[in-house]
Design an enzyme around this catalytic site. Structure first.
Site, short mmCIF file in Angstrom:
data_model
loop_
_atom_site.label_atom_id
_atom_site.label_comp_id
_atom_site.label_asym_id
_atom_site.label_seq_id
_atom_site.Cartn_x
_atom_site.Cartn_y
_atom_site.Cartn_z
CG ASN A 10 -20.81 -42.79 103.26
OD1 ASN A 10 -20.34 -41.98 104.06
ND2 ASN A 10 -22.09 -42.78 102.90
CD1 TRP A 11 -15.50 -45.13 106.70
CD2 TRP A 11 -14.15 -43.65 107.73
NE1 TRP A 11 -14.21 -45.61 106.62
CE2 TRP A 11 -13.36 -44.72 107.24
CE3 TRP A 11 -13.52 -42.61 108.41
CZ2 TRP A 11 -11.98 -44.76 107.42
CZ3 TRP A 11 -12.15 -42.65 108.57
CH2 TRP A 11 -11.38 -43.72 108.09
CE LYS A 12 -23.83 -44.98 105.21
NZ LYS A 12 -25.04 -45.74 105.12
CG HIS A 96 -25.57 -41.18 101.23
ND1 HIS A 96 -26.52 -41.57 102.14
CD2 HIS A 96 -24.81 -42.28 100.98
CE1 HIS A 96 -26.34 -42.86 102.42
NE2 HIS A 96 -25.30 -43.31 101.73
CD GLU A 98 -27.29 -42.88 105.41
OE1 GLU A 98 -26.21 -42.31 105.63
OE2 GLU A 98 -27.40 -44.12 105.29
CD GLU A 168 -24.96 -45.82 98.50
OE1 GLU A 168 -24.02 -46.51 98.90
OE2 GLU A 168 -25.40 -44.84 99.13
N GLY A 174 -27.87 -50.25 105.08
CA GLY A 174 -27.81 -50.51 106.52
C GLY A 174 -28.88 -51.46 107.00
CB SER A 214 -26.61 -54.57 102.96
OG SER A 214 -27.49 -53.82 103.78
N GLY A 235 -20.79 -48.81 103.52
CA GLY A 235 -20.92 -48.10 104.79
C GLY A 235 -20.29 -48.91 105.91
N GLY A 236 -21.13 -49.63 106.65
CA GLY A 236 -20.73 -50.35 107.86
C GLY A 236 -19.45 -51.18 107.73
#
Ligand code: 13P
Length: 251
Positions: A10-12, A96, A98, A168, A174, A214, A235-236
């Site tokens: 998930n590149w956000k 999600h 966020e 999640e 993150g 994470s 993500g990251g």
């Protein structure tokens, strides 16, 4: 049908079109590495890169990060299912944390999106998870239960086959504070039992459930080794092809 192991990025709000192009230049290498591990891999890029990535995916699954439940209308800033479908996306993330936190999406919004996606023959990765406060109060299962009960309302067992659930925990996203393998396994097992209660044993055995929060090349293996964790939503560590490749290699 046996469940597959899935690794999804998930590149956000990361990766410009130029960065997405650099990632796609390595897409074939990534899918070849994933095939050796019998792993399905995919990414959810930002809208502006979606068409390019879908066109150069070389076997990657490509999802949107978000989608509206209506096909068109006066919804400034939103993007519809026919739009993402037209550029080659196969589905979308839904709910999600966020989106829930910053855009005030609730479980009913998730339900509308999941229904619209499955009706269009598209996939959905339905994200659920509790906040730190809820986790510390021992409410994780109750929160996830209500997110799933509402999110999957009115979705048939046949349509459920197009849905993946991602656990999640909000407190692990993150933050570098990943949930232990034991917590991830326990909650994913709980989600599976809930699917059995709501649908059937067969549906519970077939649905793919991911852990996200994470996940890094150094810890991915432990999650995927858990019986009820079918993969990871990352993500990251999914942003560059080099890091994505490390994730694949460590699965
Ligand atoms: P991080 O892997 O950066 O913690 O993000 C997880 C996530 O939110 C994936 O959807």
């Amino acid at each position: 049908m046996a469940r597959k192991k899935i690794l999804f990025g998930n590149w956000k709000m990361n990766n410009t079109l130029a960065e997405a192009k650099a990632f796609c230049a390595e897409a074939e290498t990534l899918t070849a590495a994933a095939a050796k591990k019998d792993l399905i891999i995919g990414v959810a890029p930002a809208y502006l890169s979606l068409a390019y990535v879908a066109e150069h995916k070389a076997g990657l699954k490509v999802y949107a990060e978000e989608v509206h439940y209506l096909n068109h209308g006066a919804y400034t800033g939103n993007v519809s299912i026919p739009m993402i479908q037209e550029v080659g996306a196969e589905g979308s993330l839904v709910g999600h944390s966020e989106r829930r936190a910053y855009e005030k999406e609730n479980d009913f919004d998730c339900n509308l999106r999941l229904k619209a996606l499955t009706k269009a023959g598209m996939g959905g990765i339905f994200c659920v998870g509790e906040t730190l406060k809820e986790f510390e109060a021992g409410m994780a299962e109750d929160i996830i239960r209500s997110q799933i009960l509402v999110g999957l309302m009115g979705i048939s067992e046949a349509d459920l086959a197009h849905i993946i659930i991602a656990y999640e925990p909000v407190w692990s996203i993150g933050t570098g504070k990943n949930a232990s393998e034991e917590i991830a396994e326990n909650i994913c097992k709980y989600i599976r039992s809930l699917i059995e209660e709501l649908y059937s044993k067969k549906a519970a055995q077939q649905i793919e459930i991911l852990y996200g929060g994470s996940v890094k090349p150094v810890n991915i293996h432990g999650y995927l080794a858990q019986e009820d964790v079918d993969g990871a939503l990352v993500g990251g560590a999914s942003l560059t092809a080099a890091s994505f490749k490390e994730l694949i290699e460590n699965c």
